[in-house]
Design an enzyme around this catalytic site. Structure first.
Site, PDB file in Angstrom:
ATOM      1  N   SER A 114       4.160  -4.103  -4.576  1.00  0.00           N
ATOM      2  CA  SER A 114       4.292  -5.132  -4.482  1.00  0.00           C
ATOM      3  C   SER A 114       3.635  -5.876  -4.688  1.00  0.00           C
ATOM      4  O   SER A 114       3.511  -7.507  -5.372  1.00  0.00           O
ATOM      5  CB  SER A 114       4.355  -5.417  -2.819  1.00  0.00           C
ATOM      6  OG  SER A 114       2.389  -4.776  -2.288  1.00  0.00           O
TER       7      SER A 114
ATOM      8  N   GLY B  34       0.901  -1.378   0.021  1.00  0.00           N
ATOM      9  CA  GLY B  34       0.063   0.328   0.236  1.00  0.00           C
ATOM     10  C   GLY B  34       0.623   1.614  -0.066  1.00  0.00           C
ATOM     11  O   GLY B  34       0.122   2.370   0.232  1.00  0.00           O
TER      12      GLY B  34
ATOM     13  N   GLY C   8       2.853   2.476  -2.702  1.00  0.00           N
ATOM     14  CA  GLY C   8       2.650   2.168  -3.915  1.00  0.00           C
ATOM     15  C   GLY C   8       4.076   2.366  -4.302  1.00  0.00           C
ATOM     16  O   GLY C   8       4.658   2.640  -5.816  1.00  0.00           O
TER      17      GLY C   8
ATOM     18  N   ASP D   6       3.748  -0.938 -13.929  1.00  0.00           N
ATOM     19  CA  ASP D   6       4.623  -1.952 -12.894  1.00  0.00           C
ATOM     20  C   ASP D   6       5.546  -2.721 -13.422  1.00  0.00           C
ATOM     21  O   ASP D   6       6.360  -3.194 -13.157  1.00  0.00           O
ATOM     22  CB  ASP D   6       3.857  -1.648 -11.588  1.00  0.00           C
ATOM     23  CG  ASP D   6       2.683  -0.818 -11.367  1.00  0.00           C
ATOM     24  OD1 ASP D   6       3.614   0.573 -11.501  1.00  0.00           O
ATOM     25  OD2 ASP D   6       1.705  -0.390 -10.907  1.00  0.00           O
TER      26      ASP D   6
HETATM   27  C1  GLA Z   1      -0.506   2.329 -10.420  1.00  0.00           C
HETATM   28  C2  GLA Z   1      -1.109   1.657 -11.407  1.00  0.00           C
HETATM   29  C3  GLA Z   1       0.478   2.334 -13.016  1.00  0.00           C
HETATM   30  C4  GLA Z   1      -0.354   3.575 -12.866  1.00  0.00           C
HETATM   31  C5  GLA Z   1       0.321   4.139 -11.206  1.00  0.00           C
HETATM   32  C6  GLA Z   1       0.016   5.605 -12.129  1.00  0.00           C
HETATM   33  O1  GLA Z   1       0.672   2.057 -10.253  1.00  0.00           O
HETATM   34  O2  GLA Z   1      -0.283   0.294 -11.360  1.00  0.00           O
HETATM   35  O3  GLA Z   1      -0.052   0.972 -13.936  1.00  0.00           O
HETATM   36  O4  GLA Z   1      -0.970   3.974 -13.638  1.00  0.00           O
HETATM   37  O5  GLA Z   1      -0.250   3.995 -10.660  1.00  0.00           O
HETATM   38  O6  GLA Z   1       1.379   6.275 -13.110  1.00  0.00           O
END
Ligand code: GLA
Length: 385
Positions: free
Chosen positions: A124, A119, A121, A169
């Site tokens: 994970s 959580g 960002g 990600d």
């Molecule tokens: C999350 C999503 C990504 C991206 C970001 C914002 O991490 O998993 O795909 O959209 O938010 O940039």
């Protein structure tokens, strides 16, 4: 240490020699909420990881154990449905994608655990998906390349977990390269590495320790608002596929057709795409000050135009403006909580962290966590069975 623990736990639970895979978290320097608009991002894998120990069994069953939560789950790889345990669905989702692609998997056992904060960002979730996909790829000799692993992991999250995330990600997790950031074109998936070893500076994450419940619902709302903006422009005859094809001039020209909120959302995305390009130019020039300014501008846009920030994130970014040892700061990831990412002079990291921890505690009555991020290699096999 963690790696040995996971391997030892596996052996004591399942009495077999597993392969080991490590799967990192990620940061994003700039380019937020651009990936699902086919735009540009600038992420990197960092020194937080989940380690997987995996081995086949001859039971036609899959047995999963989450080391940190001390929870287990079991299923038949050829007939399963969603688990009540949230973490298990990231793994099941990958198995489901492999099934959809026509692979038949035998039974296998998994123990995983690590230190990517949830959580916060740092993704994970992508680490879970890409880690298990990479392990199964090795174990069952599936012949998947890195791009396929990233794409199927994203699909697992979209379809099985139900979060409509973009590709950033998973791509950063798989393609991460030590001391480099990845400039990714989320439309073509063409990518370029930029060295990011900046003498005397560190990437520092300040974790608000909040994760507002709005996060996933508002994420999907932002996606719809971007699509709405594209639809409006298409209705007025513009031949565009998505916001990647839109310029600021076009937005100005067609401003009257937009509702005010949709206009601001689109404006942010189009500007942010430009900022990634500019930031990469400054990085090549070695101009960290100019790069950092783009990070502040990005935050401004995320906070005021895209409206995915929150008081805690805004506070932390604002505070750094009083410290010239910080060249850039902004919220990172989906928003509504999680971390800010900061570029900080190495010698100032500790005093700044201590100072912000105190201010943050006073202001929000909760602790501020601090992580210093080193850029590492993406998901990889670290031990054969
Ligand atoms: C999350 C999503 C990504 C991206 C970001 C914002 O991490 O998993 O795909 O959209 O938010 O940039």
């Amino acid at each position: 240490m963690e790696r040995t623990l996971i391997a030892d736990t596996f052996t004591s639970l399942f009495s077999a020699q597993p392969i080991l895979v490590r799967s990192p978290g990620r940061v994003n320097l700039i380019g937020e909420h651009t990936d699902y608009n086919d735009g540009f991002v600038l992420p990197a894998a960092i020194n937080k990881e989940i380690v997987f120990a995996v081995a086949p069994n001859d039971l036609s069953r899959c047995r999963l154990h989450a080391y940190d939560l001390k929870e287990s789950e079991e299923f038949d790889p050829n007939a399963f449905s969603k688990s009540k345990k949230g973490w298990a669905n990231y793994l099941l989702g990958v198995v489901d994608q492999l099934k959809q692609q026509g692979f038949t998997l035998g039974g296998f056992d998994v123990v995983f655990g690590g230190n990517i904060p949830q959580g916060a960002g740092m993704s994970s979730s992508a680490a879970l998906e890409c880690g298990i996909a990479t392990a199964l790829n090795h174990l069952f000799d599936l012949g998947l390349d890195q791009t396929s692993i990233a794409k199927l992991s994203q699909k697992a999250e979209n379809e099985y977990v139900g979060v409509k995330c973009g590709i950033m990600d998973q791509f950063a997790n798989v393609f991460g390269k030590r001391n480099h950031v990845i400039r990714l074109d989320c439309r073509s998936l063409a990518y370029e590495y930029f060295p990011f070893e900046i003498e005397g500076y560190k990437i520092v994450l300040f974790d608000t320790n909040v994760s507002h419940s709005l996060a996933s619902s508002e994420y999907n709302v932002r996606r719809q608002q971007c699509e709405e903006g594209v639809r409006l422009l298409q209705q007025h005859g513009l031949e565009i596929k998505n916001l990647r094809d839109v310029t600021l001039d076009m937005l100005v020209q067609y401003k009257s057709v937009f509702d005010e909120v949709i206009f601001r959302r689109c404006w942010y995305v189009v500007e942010e795409n430009k900022r990634v390009e500019e930031a990469c130019y400054f990085l090549e020039q070695g101009d960290l000050e100019a790069f950092g300014k783009k990070m502040y501008e990005s935050h401004e846009g995320l906070s005021c135009q895209y409206e995915v920030s929150c008081p805690e994130l805004d506070f932390l970014v604002e505070q750094t403006r009083h410290h010239e040892q910080v060249v850039g700061a902004r919220m990172m990831g989906g928003g509504f909580g999680g971390c800010t990412i900061n570029l900080v002079q190495e010698a100032a990291v500790e005093p700044l962290a201590a100072h912000l921890q105190q201010l943050y505690q006073q202001q929000f009555d909760r602790p501020l966590k601090v992580y210093v991020g080193d850029i590492v290699h993406g998901t990889e096999l670290i031990r054969q069975a």
